[in-house]
Design a protein around this motif. Structure first.
Motif, PDB file in Angstrom:
ATOM      1  N   VAL A 101     -51.255   3.934 -53.615  1.00  0.00           N
ATOM      2  CA  VAL A 101     -49.905   4.411 -53.877  1.00  0.00           C
ATOM      3  C   VAL A 101     -49.415   5.163 -52.653  1.00  0.00           C
ATOM      4  O   VAL A 101     -50.055   6.111 -52.195  1.00  0.00           O
ATOM      5  CB  VAL A 101     -49.879   5.331 -55.114  1.00  0.00           C
ATOM      6  N   ALA A 102     -48.293   4.768 -52.123  1.00  0.00           N
ATOM      7  CA  ALA A 102     -47.731   5.437 -50.955  1.00  0.00           C
ATOM      8  C   ALA A 102     -46.785   6.540 -51.402  1.00  0.00           C
ATOM      9  O   ALA A 102     -46.026   6.370 -52.345  1.00  0.00           O
ATOM     10  CB  ALA A 102     -46.988   4.429 -50.085  1.00  0.00           C
ATOM     11  N   PRO A 103     -46.805   7.697 -50.725  1.00  0.00           N
ATOM     12  CA  PRO A 103     -45.939   8.819 -51.112  1.00  0.00           C
ATOM     13  C   PRO A 103     -44.508   8.623 -50.641  1.00  0.00           C
ATOM     14  O   PRO A 103     -43.988   9.389 -49.850  1.00  0.00           O
ATOM     15  CB  PRO A 103     -46.609  10.008 -50.427  1.00  0.00           C
ATOM     16  N   ALA A 104     -43.873   7.550 -51.127  1.00  0.00           N
ATOM     17  CA  ALA A 104     -42.506   7.256 -50.709  1.00  0.00           C
ATOM     18  C   ALA A 104     -41.517   8.167 -51.417  1.00  0.00           C
ATOM     19  O   ALA A 104     -41.713   8.557 -52.556  1.00  0.00           O
ATOM     20  CB  ALA A 104     -42.176   5.800 -51.021  1.00  0.00           C
ATOM     21  N   GLN A 105     -40.453   8.485 -50.751  1.00  0.00           N
ATOM     22  CA  GLN A 105     -39.386   9.259 -51.371  1.00  0.00           C
ATOM     23  C   GLN A 105     -38.673   8.394 -52.409  1.00  0.00           C
ATOM     24  O   GLN A 105     -38.331   7.252 -52.150  1.00  0.00           O
ATOM     25  CB  GLN A 105     -38.392   9.731 -50.314  1.00  0.00           C
ATOM     26  N   ALA A 106     -38.458   8.950 -53.587  1.00  0.00           N
ATOM     27  CA  ALA A 106     -37.865   8.179 -54.680  1.00  0.00           C
ATOM     28  C   ALA A 106     -36.379   8.481 -54.803  1.00  0.00           C
ATOM     29  O   ALA A 106     -35.912   9.558 -54.484  1.00  0.00           O
ATOM     30  CB  ALA A 106     -38.570   8.503 -55.982  1.00  0.00           C
ATOM     31  N   GLN A 107     -35.648   7.501 -55.265  1.00  0.00           N
ATOM     32  CA  GLN A 107     -34.234   7.689 -55.579  1.00  0.00           C
ATOM     33  C   GLN A 107     -34.062   7.779 -57.098  1.00  0.00           C
ATOM     34  O   GLN A 107     -33.664   8.786 -57.619  1.00  0.00           O
ATOM     35  CB  GLN A 107     -33.418   6.529 -55.007  1.00  0.00           C
ATOM     36  N   ILE A 148     -58.039   6.310 -66.079  1.00  0.00           N
ATOM     37  CA  ILE A 148     -57.065   6.710 -65.064  1.00  0.00           C
ATOM     38  C   ILE A 148     -55.686   6.262 -65.531  1.00  0.00           C
ATOM     39  O   ILE A 148     -55.509   5.118 -65.958  1.00  0.00           O
ATOM     40  CB  ILE A 148     -57.373   6.069 -63.697  1.00  0.00           C
ATOM     41  N   GLU A 149     -54.723   7.153 -65.428  1.00  0.00           N
ATOM     42  CA  GLU A 149     -53.331   6.816 -65.709  1.00  0.00           C
ATOM     43  C   GLU A 149     -52.468   7.304 -64.549  1.00  0.00           C
ATOM     44  O   GLU A 149     -52.588   8.454 -64.119  1.00  0.00           O
ATOM     45  CB  GLU A 149     -52.860   7.449 -67.015  1.00  0.00           C
ATOM     46  N   SER A 150     -51.593   6.426 -64.085  1.00  0.00           N
ATOM     47  CA  SER A 150     -50.728   6.754 -62.959  1.00  0.00           C
ATOM     48  C   SER A 150     -49.302   6.359 -63.289  1.00  0.00           C
ATOM     49  O   SER A 150     -49.049   5.261 -63.798  1.00  0.00           O
ATOM     50  CB  SER A 150     -51.205   6.010 -61.703  1.00  0.00           C
ATOM     51  N   HIS A 151     -48.357   7.261 -62.993  1.00  0.00           N
ATOM     52  CA  HIS A 151     -46.934   7.002 -63.170  1.00  0.00           C
ATOM     53  C   HIS A 151     -46.241   7.420 -61.869  1.00  0.00           C
ATOM     54  O   HIS A 151     -46.264   8.604 -61.512  1.00  0.00           O
ATOM     55  CB  HIS A 151     -46.360   7.779 -64.351  1.00  0.00           C
ATOM     56  N   ALA A 152     -45.658   6.454 -61.176  1.00  0.00           N
ATOM     57  CA  ALA A 152     -45.124   6.735 -59.851  1.00  0.00           C
ATOM     58  C   ALA A 152     -43.705   6.209 -59.694  1.00  0.00           C
ATOM     59  O   ALA A 152     -43.399   5.092 -60.102  1.00  0.00           O
ATOM     60  CB  ALA A 152     -46.023   6.105 -58.782  1.00  0.00           C
ATOM     61  N   ILE A 153     -42.837   7.031 -59.091  1.00  0.00           N
ATOM     62  CA  ILE A 153     -41.505   6.614 -58.666  1.00  0.00           C
ATOM     63  C   ILE A 153     -41.624   6.196 -57.201  1.00  0.00           C
ATOM     64  O   ILE A 153     -41.938   7.019 -56.331  1.00  0.00           O
ATOM     65  CB  ILE A 153     -40.484   7.754 -58.807  1.00  0.00           C
ATOM     66  N   LEU A 154     -41.414   4.923 -56.905  1.00  0.00           N
ATOM     67  CA  LEU A 154     -41.688   4.391 -55.575  1.00  0.00           C
ATOM     68  C   LEU A 154     -40.497   4.456 -54.645  1.00  0.00           C
ATOM     69  O   LEU A 154     -40.647   4.314 -53.431  1.00  0.00           O
ATOM     70  CB  LEU A 154     -42.174   2.938 -55.680  1.00  0.00           C
ATOM     71  N   GLY A 155     -39.316   4.629 -55.176  1.00  0.00           N
ATOM     72  CA  GLY A 155     -38.117   4.636 -54.359  1.00  0.00           C
ATOM     73  C   GLY A 155     -37.415   3.296 -54.398  1.00  0.00           C
ATOM     74  O   GLY A 155     -37.992   2.267 -54.770  1.00  0.00           O
ATOM     75  N   GLY A 156     -36.153   3.291 -54.029  1.00  0.00           N
ATOM     76  CA  GLY A 156     -35.377   2.060 -54.024  1.00  0.00           C
ATOM     77  C   GLY A 156     -35.162   1.474 -55.398  1.00  0.00           C
ATOM     78  O   GLY A 156     -34.897   0.275 -55.540  1.00  0.00           O
ATOM     79  N   GLY A 157     -35.281   2.304 -56.449  1.00  0.00           N
ATOM     80  CA  GLY A 157     -35.103   1.821 -57.812  1.00  0.00           C
ATOM     81  C   GLY A 157     -36.374   1.328 -58.465  1.00  0.00           C
ATOM     82  O   GLY A 157     -36.336   0.890 -59.618  1.00  0.00           O
ATOM     83  N   PHE A 158     -37.510   1.394 -57.765  1.00  0.00           N
ATOM     84  CA  PHE A 158     -38.761   0.880 -58.301  1.00  0.00           C
ATOM     85  C   PHE A 158     -39.628   2.017 -58.848  1.00  0.00           C
ATOM     86  O   PHE A 158     -39.688   3.106 -58.264  1.00  0.00           O
ATOM     87  CB  PHE A 158     -39.547   0.122 -57.227  1.00  0.00           C
ATOM     88  N   ALA A 159     -40.300   1.716 -59.946  1.00  0.00           N
ATOM     89  CA  ALA A 159     -41.288   2.627 -60.528  1.00  0.00           C
ATOM     90  C   ALA A 159     -42.478   1.800 -60.986  1.00  0.00           C
ATOM     91  O   ALA A 159     -42.333   0.621 -61.334  1.00  0.00           O
ATOM     92  CB  ALA A 159     -40.695   3.406 -61.696  1.00  0.00           C
TER      93      ALA A 159
END
Length: 741
Positions: A18-24, A573-584
Motif C-alpha cells: 500500500v502506497a501512502p498516496a494523498q487521498a481526495q 489482517i484488515e486494511s481500509h485505504a483511501i488511495l487518491g484519485g477517487g479510488f479506495a
C-alpha cells in the motif's frame, strides 16, 4: 514514539503493497465522500458507543453506505468479506444461519441445540438460528465480533456475534424507496418513511420489504423452477425522547415467507466406491449419484415448501443519571415454520420430512454503564431468557413403506445471568480490563420418538462462570495494541432428534479458552486503517453427534456426546485505504489452523464380522478433518468514485477467496476426506451506480458471482441412507432504482 511508528508503517506498507498516496475522496467501509478518510462506524460491542480502533476486540463494522455500495441485502452476502468468518445459510432452510467464526460453527435447525455464533437484532439475542438470515432492509450498520463474547453478549456465543442495527427515525418527514428487478423473476421493493409525531419528542419510521424470486434450481422431473421466494417484511420503529436524560425506542417487526422448497441433489456414492465404509441404502436400491449431474438440476417428484413467519417486539429504555446510564432491553419473538424436505433426490420420495414448529422467546436485560472519561469505567447487569418450542416431525417416503411416522418434541428453557466488565486506566496509555459472567440455565425436554406411543420427559441444568482479562496500550493516539484472554461457554442440552428413550441425553456444556493479541493502526490522517490480530483457541467438551449401542434396543442409535477437544489458531489482517484519485481499497486476509486434539467416538455403529475396526466401534478419530475451517480466507474490494456534471459515478468490484474446506463432519471422512470437500474458490461481485449530485436518486446494476463459479454448498450424510448435496447460487444480476424524498 516516532521510531515505533515509522518502523511499523514501513513494514506494514511493504508487506501489503500500500502506497501512502494523498487521498481526495473514497468509499471504503463507510469511507467519507468529502474528507477522503475511512469513516468510523461506532460500535456497541462493549455495551457503550465506542470507536472500533479504541476497543481491545477483533470486530468488523459495516455502515449503511458500505452495504449499499456492495449490494449487500442479506447477511450471507458478507460471506468471505471478513477474515476467518463464514456466513452461510442452511441449504433447505434459506433463512437459517450456518455461521462459523474462527472455525467454531453450527448449522443445525433443531431448537434444542444452541448456536455457537450469536445473532443480535437491535441488542436482542436471537435464541435460535432459524430466522437469523432474513433479508436485510433499512439497516444502519452490522458488527461482526470475532471470538468469545460471553462477558457481555450471553453465555452461548463462544464463536462470536453478528449484530444488526436497523435505522431509527430522523425526526423529520422524509423517506426512501428502492425497486429492484433481475434474473430468475427477481422483483423487490424496499421502502421507508419517517414522520415526526411530536416535534423533537416522538417520531416514527415505517420500513417495508416485498421480495419475490423465481429460484435458480431446475426440476427435471416436471421441468419447473424450484427455490422460489415470496416474502413480505414490515418494521415499525418509534423513538420517544421527552428529555435529554431519557429516551425509549420501540421496534415491532414481522416477516412472512411462503417459499418453494429447496430440493437436494442425489450425491450418494456408487456401491463399493468408499470401501471399507458400508454402502448407502439408496445406492443399494439402485439409485446412486448421476456422474453427469448438473449442479442446478434437481430431480424431485415431491412437492416441497418452506413457510415461515416471525414477529418480534423490542423496547430499549435509557436513563442518563449522574452515576451512569441505566439501560433496559426487553425482547419478545415468536416463530412459526413448516418445512418439507426430501433427502434422496433420485426422482422419487425416498425419505421425506415435514417439520412443523413454533418457537417463542422472551428476554430482559438490565444494565448500568458508568460515565466515560474517568480512571475507572464499567458495565454491569443482569439477564433473563425464556424460550419454548413445540415440534411435530412427520417422516415418510419409501423408506417407511409410504406411511408417515411422527415425532413430537417440546422444550422449555430458562437462562439467568449476572455480568460485569470494568476498564481501569492505569495511565493515559495503559488500560486493564476485567470481566466475567455467571450463567445458570435449566431445560425441560419432552420427546416422543417416531413410532413410539408414549413420550419421555427429561430435565437438567448447567451453570458456568466465564472470565475475561485484557491489557491495551496506546503507543500513539492512533496506534493501539492489546492482549486478551476470554472464556466462552455453550450450555448443555438434549438431542432433539432422539430416536429412543436412551438417546436424548443430556450432554454437558462445552467451553473455549481464547487468547488473542492485536494491533490497531490509523495512518495518514485516517486515510489508511490497518488492524492485525493473532489468536489461539482451546475448545473442550465439543458436542457432536455419534453412534452408540442402545441399552434398551441393543441397536445402534445416534446420540449427542461431548466427544472431542480441538485447537484453533490463526491470524487476521484488515486494511481500509483511501488511495487518491477517487479510488479506495478494502482488503482482508485470514489464516486458520484447526485440528482435533481428541475425538473419541463411535461414528458408524458396532463392528460387523470382518469389518475394518478403524471404521466402526469406538476409536480416537483425531485425524478426521474439522468442518467449516478453511486454512485461508481473503477478500479485496476496490471502490471508485467520480463526480460528473450531472451526478456521481461509483463502481465496486470485490473478490473473495476461500481455500478448500469440509462442509460437514461425517463418518465417511475417515476413509475418504474428499467426500465432503469444497474446493478452493474465488467469487467476484460487482456494482455500478450513478447517483444525482443531491443524492436523491440512484441507479445501480449489480452482479453476484460474476464468473459463474459452480461451488459446492454442502454435502452431508443422512446416517447410512443417502448423501444429499447442493450448490451455491450461479451468476445472478439485478438493476435497482432508488429515490429519497
Amino acid at each position: 514514539m516516532p521510531h515505533f511508528r515509522g518502523l511499523l508503517l514501513a513494514t506494514a506498507a511493504a508487506g501489503l503493497g500500500v502506497a501512502p498516496a494523498q487521498a481526495q475522496t473514497g468509499s471504503g467501509p463507510g469511507a467519507s465522500d468529502n474528507l477522503g478518510q475511512v469513516t468510523e462506524v461506532v460500535v456497541t460491542a462493549q455495551k457503550r458507543a465506542e470507536r472500533v480502533q479504541d476497543i481491545a476486540l477483533a470486530v468488523t463494522a459495516f455502515s449503511a453506505r458500505t452495504l449499499q455500495n456492495a449490494a449487500v441485502t442479506n447477511l450471507t452476502n458478507l460471506d468471505g468479506m471478513i477474515p476467518n468468518v463464514t456466513l452461510e445459510a442452511v441449504a433447505t432452510f434459506p433463512n437459517a444461519s450456518s455461521f462459523s467464526i474462527r472455525g467454531l460453527g453450527f448449522g443445525d435447525v433443531e431448537s434444542t441445540f444452541e448456536p455457537t455464533v450469536g445473532v443480535e437484532a437491535n441488542g436482542v439475542y436471537l435464541a435460535r438460528n432459524v430466522g437469523a438470515t432474513q433479508d436485510l432492509f433499512d439497516v444502519d450498520s452490522i458488527e461482526v465480533r470475532r471470538g468469545p463474547q460471553g462477558t457481555l453478549d450471553g453465555g452461548n456465543t463462544i464463536g462470536g456475534v453478528v449484530a444488526i442495527n436497523t435505522k431509527k427515525p430522523t425526526g423529520a418527514f422524509d423517506g426512501e424507496i428502492e425497486v429492484t428487478g433481475g434474473d430468475h423473476g427477481r422483483a423487490e421493493v424496499r421502502a421507508a418513511v419517517d414522520a415526526p409525531i411530536i416535534k423533537d419528542v416522538l417520531s416514527v419510521r415505517l420500513s417495508i420489504l416485498d421480495l419475490n424470486y423465481g429460484g435458480y434450481l431446475h426440476n427435471v422431473f416436471n421441468n419447473s423452477a424450484m427455490g422460489q421466494i415470496d416474502s413480505l417484511s414490515e418494521r415499525l420503529t418509534l423513538v420517544y425522547t421527552p428529555t435529554a436524560a431519557f429516551d425509549a425506542t420501540l421496534i415491532v417487526d414481522h416477516d412472512t415467507d411462503r417459499d418453494g422448497g429447496f430440493a437436494y441433489i442425489n450425491g450418494t456414492p456408487p456401491l463399493g466406491s468408499i470401501a471399507p465404509a458400508p454402502d448407502f441404502l439408496l445406492a443399494e436400491l439402485g439409485f446412486p449419484m448421476n456422474p453427469n449431474q448438473k449442479p442446478y438440476d434437481v430431480d424431485s417428484s415431491t412437492p416441497l415448501h418452506y413457510d415461515f413467519s416471525t414477529t418480534g417486539v423490542s423496547a430499549t429504555l435509557n436513563w442518563r443519571l449522574d452515576f451512569g446510564t441505566v439501560t433496559s432491553v426487553t425482547g419478545y419473538r415468536e416463530y412459526d415454520d413448516d418445512n418439507n424436505n426430501e433427502y434422496g433426490g433420485a426422482g422419487f420420495a425416498f425419505f421425506t420430512s415435514e417439520r412443523t414448529q413454533d418457537h417463542d422467546q422472551f428476554s430482559e436485560e438490565l444494565r448500568l454503564a458508568s460515565p466515560s472519561g474517568g480512571r475507572l469505567d464499567y458495565v454491569t447487569g443482569v439477564y433473563y431468557l425464556h424460550q419454548h418450542y413445540d415440534l411435530t416431525n412427520a417422516e415418510g417416503g419409501a423408506l417407511f413403506g409410504g406411511f408417515n411416522v411422527n415425532q413430537y418434541a417440546n422444550q422449555s428453557d430458562d437462562a439467568y445471568a449476572a455480568f460485569g466488565q470494568l476498564n481501569y486506566h492505569l495511565t493515559s496509555q495503559l488500560t486493564f480490563t476485567a470481566g466475567g459472567r455467571y450463567s445458570y440455565e435449566a431445560k425441560a425436554f419432552h420427546n416422543q420418538p417416531a413410532g413410539y406411543s408414549t413420550g419421555f420427559d427429561y430435565g437438567a441444568n448447567w451453570s458456568d462462570f466465564s472470565p475475561k482479562f485484557a491489557l491495551s496500550y496506546k503507543f500513539e493516539p492512533d496506534i493501539m495494541g492489546y492482549l486478551q484472554y476470554s472464556r466462552g461457554y455453550r450450555s448443555g442440552g438434549f438431542n432433539g432428534r432422539a430416536g429412543s428413550e436412551t438417546s436424548a441425553g443430556p450432554y454437558a456444556a462445552e467451553h473455549v479458552d481464547s487468547y488473542e493479541i492485536g494491533l490497531k493502526n490509523e495512518f495518514f490522517d485516517r486515510r489508511w486503517v490497518l488492524n492485525i490480530d493473532g489468536f489461539l483457541s482451546k475448545y473442550n467438551n465439543i458436542q457432536e453427534e455419534v453412534q452408540r449401542l442402545s441399552a434398551v434396543t441393543n441397536l445402534d442409535e445416534t446420540v449427542v456426546e461431548n466427544a472431542g477437544a480441538a485447537t484453533y489458531s490463526g491470524a487476521e489482517i484488515e486494511s481500509h485505504a483511501i488511495l487518491g484519485g477517487g479510488f479506495a481499497l478494502d482488503s482482508s486476509l485470514g489464516y486458520l489452523d484447526g485440528h482435533f486434539d481428541r475425538f473419541t467416538a463411535n461414528l458408524n455403529g458396532a463392528c460387523a464380522p470382518g469389518e475394518d475396526p478403524y471404521f466402526c466401534g469406538v476409536n480416537n478419530y483425531k485425524n478426521i478433518p474439522l468442518p467449516n475451517a478453511p486454512h485461508w480466507t481473503a477478500s479485496m474490494s476496490g471502490n471508485y468514485r467520480h463526480t460528473l456534471p450531472f451526478g456521481v459515478f461509483t463502481a465496486n468490484l470485490s473478490a473473495t477467496y476461500t481455500s478448500s474446506q469440509y462442509t460437514s463432519l461425517t463418518p465417511i471422512n475417515v476413509v475418504d476426506p474428499s467426500f465432503t470437500l469444497r474446493k478452493a474458490n474465488t467469487i467476484l461481485d460487482s456494482t455500478l451506480a450513478l447517483t444525482t449530485l443531491d443524492e436523491k436518486y440512484r441507479l445501480a446494476l449489480w452482479v453476484k458471482n460474476l464468473t459463474d463459479q459452480h461451488v459446492l454448498y454442502s454435502r452431508f450424510t443422512v446416517g447410512p441412507l443417502s448423501a444429499p448435496e447442493s450448490y451455491e447460487p450461479p451468476l445472478t444480476w439485478g438493476v435497482s432504482v432508488s429515490g429519497k424524498f
